[in-house]
Design an enzyme around this catalytic site. Structure first.
Site, PDB file in Angstrom:
ATOM      1  N   SER A  45       0.828  -1.215   0.000  1.00 56.07           N
ATOM      2  CA  SER A  45       0.000   0.000   0.000  1.00 56.07           C
ATOM      3  C   SER A  45       0.853   1.251   0.000  1.00 56.07           C
ATOM      4  O   SER A  45       1.708   1.423   0.867  1.00 56.07           O
ATOM      5  CB  SER A  45      -0.864   0.062   1.264  1.00 56.07           C
ATOM      6  OG  SER A  45      -1.915  -0.827   1.183  1.00 56.07           O
ATOM      7  N   HIS A  97      -3.542   0.959  -4.531  1.00 59.63           N
ATOM      8  CA  HIS A  97      -3.023  -0.198  -5.284  1.00 59.63           C
ATOM      9  C   HIS A  97      -3.445  -0.048  -6.741  1.00 59.63           C
ATOM     10  O   HIS A  97      -4.634  -0.042  -7.052  1.00 59.63           O
ATOM     11  CB  HIS A  97      -3.593  -1.514  -4.733  1.00 59.63           C
ATOM     12  CG  HIS A  97      -2.950  -1.945  -3.449  1.00 59.63           C
ATOM     13  ND1 HIS A  97      -1.904  -2.830  -3.420  1.00 59.63           N
ATOM     14  CD2 HIS A  97      -3.205  -1.613  -2.172  1.00 59.63           C
ATOM     15  CE1 HIS A  97      -1.537  -3.033  -2.161  1.00 59.63           C
ATOM     16  NE2 HIS A  97      -2.312  -2.302  -1.387  1.00 59.63           N
ATOM     17  N   HIS A 129      -5.872  -9.011  -1.328  1.00 62.24           N
ATOM     18  CA  HIS A 129      -5.929  -9.251   0.113  1.00 62.24           C
ATOM     19  C   HIS A 129      -7.091 -10.180   0.429  1.00 62.24           C
ATOM     20  O   HIS A 129      -8.070 -10.239  -0.319  1.00 62.24           O
ATOM     21  CB  HIS A 129      -6.138  -7.934   0.859  1.00 62.24           C
ATOM     22  CG  HIS A 129      -5.122  -6.893   0.535  1.00 62.24           C
ATOM     23  ND1 HIS A 129      -5.211  -6.112  -0.585  1.00 62.24           N
ATOM     24  CD2 HIS A 129      -3.995  -6.518   1.185  1.00 62.24           C
ATOM     25  CE1 HIS A 129      -4.167  -5.287  -0.620  1.00 62.24           C
ATOM     26  NE2 HIS A 129      -3.409  -5.510   0.442  1.00 62.24           N
ATOM     27  N   TYR A 147      -9.307  -9.651   2.575  1.00 58.84           N
ATOM     28  CA  TYR A 147     -10.537  -8.893   2.844  1.00 58.84           C
ATOM     29  C   TYR A 147     -11.260  -8.459   1.573  1.00 58.84           C
ATOM     30  O   TYR A 147     -12.381  -7.968   1.638  1.00 58.84           O
ATOM     31  CB  TYR A 147     -10.257  -7.673   3.725  1.00 58.84           C
ATOM     32  CG  TYR A 147      -9.274  -6.686   3.149  1.00 58.84           C
ATOM     33  CD1 TYR A 147      -9.646  -5.818   2.129  1.00 58.84           C
ATOM     34  CD2 TYR A 147      -7.971  -6.617   3.635  1.00 58.84           C
ATOM     35  CE1 TYR A 147      -8.740  -4.913   1.600  1.00 58.84           C
ATOM     36  CE2 TYR A 147      -7.059  -5.722   3.115  1.00 58.84           C
ATOM     37  CZ  TYR A 147      -7.451  -4.875   2.101  1.00 58.84           C
ATOM     38  OH  TYR A 147      -6.551  -3.995   1.581  1.00 58.84           O
ATOM     39  N   GLU A 148     -10.619  -8.632   0.410  1.00 59.03           N
ATOM     40  CA  GLU A 148     -11.308  -8.260  -0.823  1.00 59.03           C
ATOM     41  C   GLU A 148     -12.347  -9.313  -1.217  1.00 59.03           C
ATOM     42  O   GLU A 148     -13.135  -9.094  -2.126  1.00 59.03           O
ATOM     43  CB  GLU A 148     -10.293  -8.023  -1.956  1.00 59.03           C
ATOM     44  CG  GLU A 148      -9.492  -6.753  -1.710  1.00 59.03           C
ATOM     45  CD  GLU A 148      -8.386  -6.535  -2.721  1.00 59.03           C
ATOM     46  OE1 GLU A 148      -8.677  -5.937  -3.768  1.00 59.03           O
ATOM     47  OE2 GLU A 148      -7.241  -6.945  -2.467  1.00 59.03           O
ATOM     48  N   ALA A 187       2.770  -2.252   4.104  1.00 55.83           N
ATOM     49  CA  ALA A 187       2.588  -1.249   5.151  1.00 55.83           C
ATOM     50  C   ALA A 187       2.066  -1.984   6.377  1.00 55.83           C
ATOM     51  O   ALA A 187       1.198  -2.847   6.245  1.00 55.83           O
ATOM     52  CB  ALA A 187       1.573  -0.214   4.692  1.00 55.83           C
ATOM     53  N   MET A 216      -2.152  -6.906   6.792  1.00 54.49           N
ATOM     54  CA  MET A 216      -3.219  -7.692   6.149  1.00 54.49           C
ATOM     55  C   MET A 216      -2.759  -8.342   4.844  1.00 54.49           C
ATOM     56  O   MET A 216      -3.582  -8.647   3.978  1.00 54.49           O
ATOM     57  CB  MET A 216      -4.424  -6.789   5.857  1.00 54.49           C
ATOM     58  CG  MET A 216      -4.938  -6.006   7.045  1.00 54.49           C
ATOM     59  SD  MET A 216      -6.292  -4.921   6.596  1.00 54.49           S
ATOM     60  CE  MET A 216      -6.391  -3.849   8.045  1.00 54.49           C
ATOM     61  N   SER A 217      -1.451  -8.560   4.689  1.00 55.80           N
ATOM     62  CA  SER A 217      -0.994  -9.058   3.372  1.00 55.80           C
ATOM     63  C   SER A 217       0.258  -9.927   3.511  1.00 55.80           C
ATOM     64  O   SER A 217       0.603 -10.375   4.595  1.00 55.80           O
ATOM     65  CB  SER A 217      -0.689  -7.863   2.461  1.00 55.80           C
ATOM     66  OG  SER A 217       0.455  -7.177   2.923  1.00 55.80           O
ATOM     67  N   ASN A 270       2.215   3.291  11.046  1.00 54.85           N
ATOM     68  CA  ASN A 270       1.493   3.811  12.216  1.00 54.85           C
ATOM     69  C   ASN A 270       1.757   2.887  13.397  1.00 54.85           C
ATOM     70  O   ASN A 270       2.142   1.737  13.197  1.00 54.85           O
ATOM     71  CB  ASN A 270      -0.021   3.871  11.923  1.00 54.85           C
ATOM     72  CG  ASN A 270      -0.562   2.532  11.457  1.00 54.85           C
ATOM     73  OD1 ASN A 270      -0.277   2.084  10.345  1.00 54.85           O
ATOM     74  ND2 ASN A 270      -1.276   1.875  12.317  1.00 54.85           N
ATOM     75  N   HIS A 297      -6.393   4.458   7.091  1.00 53.29           N
ATOM     76  CA  HIS A 297      -5.692   4.147   5.839  1.00 53.29           C
ATOM     77  C   HIS A 297      -4.953   5.375   5.291  1.00 53.29           C
ATOM     78  O   HIS A 297      -3.903   5.236   4.657  1.00 53.29           O
ATOM     79  CB  HIS A 297      -6.699   3.603   4.811  1.00 53.29           C
ATOM     80  CG  HIS A 297      -6.069   2.983   3.588  1.00 53.29           C
ATOM     81  ND1 HIS A 297      -5.114   1.990   3.666  1.00 53.29           N
ATOM     82  CD2 HIS A 297      -6.247   3.217   2.268  1.00 53.29           C
ATOM     83  CE1 HIS A 297      -4.745   1.640   2.437  1.00 53.29           C
ATOM     84  NE2 HIS A 297      -5.407   2.379   1.572  1.00 53.29           N
TER      85      HIS A 297
HETATM   86 CL1  6GU Z   1      -2.406  -0.996  12.653  1.00 52.17          CL
HETATM   87  N1  6GU Z   1      -3.179  -3.062  11.320  1.00 52.17           N
HETATM   88  C1  6GU Z   1      -3.312  -3.800  10.240  1.00 52.17           C
HETATM   89  N2  6GU Z   1      -3.994  -4.951  10.351  1.00 52.17           N
HETATM   90  N3  6GU Z   1      -2.802  -3.471   9.045  1.00 52.17           N
HETATM   91  C2  6GU Z   1      -2.130  -2.338   8.974  1.00 52.17           C
HETATM   92  C3  6GU Z   1      -1.956  -1.509  10.064  1.00 52.17           C
HETATM   93  C4  6GU Z   1      -2.519  -1.924  11.256  1.00 52.17           C
HETATM   94  N4  6GU Z   1      -1.224  -0.449   9.665  1.00 52.17           N
HETATM   95  C5  6GU Z   1      -0.966  -0.605   8.378  1.00 52.17           C
HETATM   96  N5  6GU Z   1      -1.504  -1.744   7.937  1.00 52.17           N
END
Ligand code: 6GU
Length: 267
Positions: free
Chosen positions: A16, A47, A69, A71-72, A98, A201-202, A225, A239
């Site tokens: 991302s 993306h 992903h 979740y898609e 990310a 998530m990837s 983050n 995001h």
């Molecule tokens: Cl805090 N969590 C998840 N699941 N994916 C992320 C994230 C956090 N920060 C970037 N991608």
């Protein structure tokens, strides 16, 4: 593949906000995912959804600019098994993502070399290799204790030091969750206690498929983050912050990857 003469030995998957890596490729031949038969579409903002062939500092590469992903909503087998067919000729796979930082020593903007993963969806039966095994690609029960190539990690650490990135280059364990909701505070605390340094998530489903067919894998997480671990915190994962941090560090991350590419031996 019939439409380009480039036969890359290195595949790159861009995370991302990190798709800029693909733009560094020279002599590009670009395929939009929507024009590739039976290919899923990338639905996420940040993306692009393109497969880019070209050369990175003279080395033939192929970049997935935009990934898929859990979740898609695609079956995990469908999205990750595109990888061997697309990246069949590659010996090395480099992935970026990310991620949220769980390790309290990490700062936003740190780049983490992945040394291992925790496949949470896999615990619940969501493994990209579940279903019939195609022996042409690999064995039924692939080993994962050597999933992340130690030589490549060492090489990347050396390259990072040479580039002066020592202050923000880390290593750690990445935990994948299926998303798309971010974690609760209790979930972040749990993951941290279980030994995860970052959460996202990837990547992990792609790594499993790549290892199944014998590629050497290297992966980087950009800590975009800090995962929220404290009930007094006002922070909220979002995001936009992820994409913003991606922009700020993308140049350094791209330089790290492109320098690494020039140092990878083709044997
Ligand atoms: Cl805090 N969590 C998840 N699941 N994916 C992320 C994230 C956090 N920060 C970037 N991608």
């Amino acid at each position: 593949m019939a439409q380009t003469d480039i036969r890359p030995r290195i595949g790159i998957v861009c995370g991302s906000g990190l798709g800029g890596l693909a733009n560094l490729l020279k002599d590009q031949v670009v395929f939009n995912y929507r024009d590739i038969p039976n290919f899923p579409q990338s639905t996420v903002h940040g993306h692009a959804g393109r497969l880019v062939f070209g050369t990175l500092k003279g080395r033939p590469c192929v970049c997935m600019q935009g990934r898929f992903h859990l979740y898609e909503g695609y079956p995990i087998q469908k999205v990750s098994r595109k990888m061997p067919s697309m990246l069949y000729h590659q010996r090395h796979l480099i992935l970026t993502n990310a991620a949220g930082g769980l390790n309290q020593d990490f700062k936003v903007g740190d780049i983490m070399i992945m040394k291992d993963h925790i496949n949470m969806p896999g615990f619940a039966g969501n493994n990209p290799l579940s279903g019939p095994n195609d022996e042409r690609f690999g064995t039924r029960f692939p080993c994962m204790s050597d999933a992340y190539d130690r030589e490549l990690q060492q090489l990347a650490m050396e390259v990072g030091q040479e580039l002066g990135y020592g202050d923000f280059l880390r290593e750690g364990v990445y935990c994948v969750l299926s998303g798309p909701s971010f974690e609760t505070i209790a979930e972040c605390r749990m993951l941290h206690r279980l030994g995860a340094d970052a959460v996202g998530m990837s990547t992990v489903h792609e790594v499993i498929v790549a290892r199944h067919c014998g590629m050497r894998v290297f992966a980087l997480s950009l800590i975009t983050n800090q995962a929220v671990m404290d009930y007094d915190s006002e922070e909220k994962a979002n995001h936009e912050e992820v994409l913003q941090t991606g922009k700020q560090r993308s140049e350094q991350l791209e330089r790290l990857v492109s320098t690494l590419v020039t140092r990878i031996e083709h044997n």
